[in-house]
Design an enzyme around this catalytic site. Sequence first.
Site, PDB file in Angstrom:
ATOM      1  CB  SER A 134      12.863  -6.629  -5.337  1.00 55.72           C
ATOM      2  OG  SER A 134      11.767  -7.524  -5.432  1.00 55.72           O
ATOM      3  CE1 TYR A 147      10.514  -3.359  -9.550  1.00 54.01           C
ATOM      4  CE2 TYR A 147      10.731  -5.527  -8.558  1.00 54.01           C
ATOM      5  CZ  TYR A 147      10.672  -4.151  -8.428  1.00 54.01           C
ATOM      6  OH  TYR A 147      10.780  -3.577  -7.191  1.00 54.01           O
TER       7      TYR A 147
END
Length: 276
Positions: A134, A147
Amino acid sequence: MSARSILITGCSSGIGEACAHGMRARGWRVFASCRKQADCDRLIAAGFESPRLDYADEDSIRAAVDEVLAATGGTLDALFNNGAFALPGAVEDLPTEGLRSIFETNFFGWHTLTRAVIPVMRTQGHGRIVQCSSVLGMVTIPWRGAYSATKFALEGLTDSLRLEMHGTGLHICLIEPGPVTSKIRVNSIPHFERWIDWEASPRAEQYRGSLLKRLYESSGPDRFELGPEAVLKRLIHACEATRPRARYYVTTPTYLAGMLRRLLPTALLDRVMGAG
């Protein structure tokens, strides 16, 4: 020749589902795994082979790999680690058990699955392991510490693995999406409600003014948001190119974040990312 085979995780929706359909359309034999059996059954009805695989359950990981290898005669050409979830909230409000929970799925389960397929690929002399990271594995923003922590850890582990696999015939790649259409926001709500006691937080007003609206109210696509097919394009190159790249950026924010991380001092980068 038999079709090249790929195991893709997290295929119930979003990136995983789009990549499963896209790779099958290119002639790959796709094993489209999901955490829930109901999603596997839906994909089986659509013509996929769909082993159930839950990253938080090592037995399911090993059973899924055994199922794939039994179907292919002991080979696997590519693995796309993709399944993950988000746990939004301030770091100071995040119980350590909550952090362990997200690492179990987003990091440790990926490692278990990757280790299970490496011996197969080493024996056959080739293979592609592609990790869906990501932009938040490159830079971070407020409320996304859990995250980001899993993705930063993934980036470091994957970089080491890539160096160690040099000369083995195994290629290790990272795909780094920014905003891509998926259900990650909606799917993060149960995790937020389980682990974050925001009403008891000294940041309760900040939660009300920012995160809760973002989490519970759909405001349409994010700026620069792309469909999951943008990730499919990078996956195709990572799996089919003679010389795949170590990293594949997806979306304008990822390119921008990569540039800012290289050019800006930390204090200035903090101001940019802290402003959202």
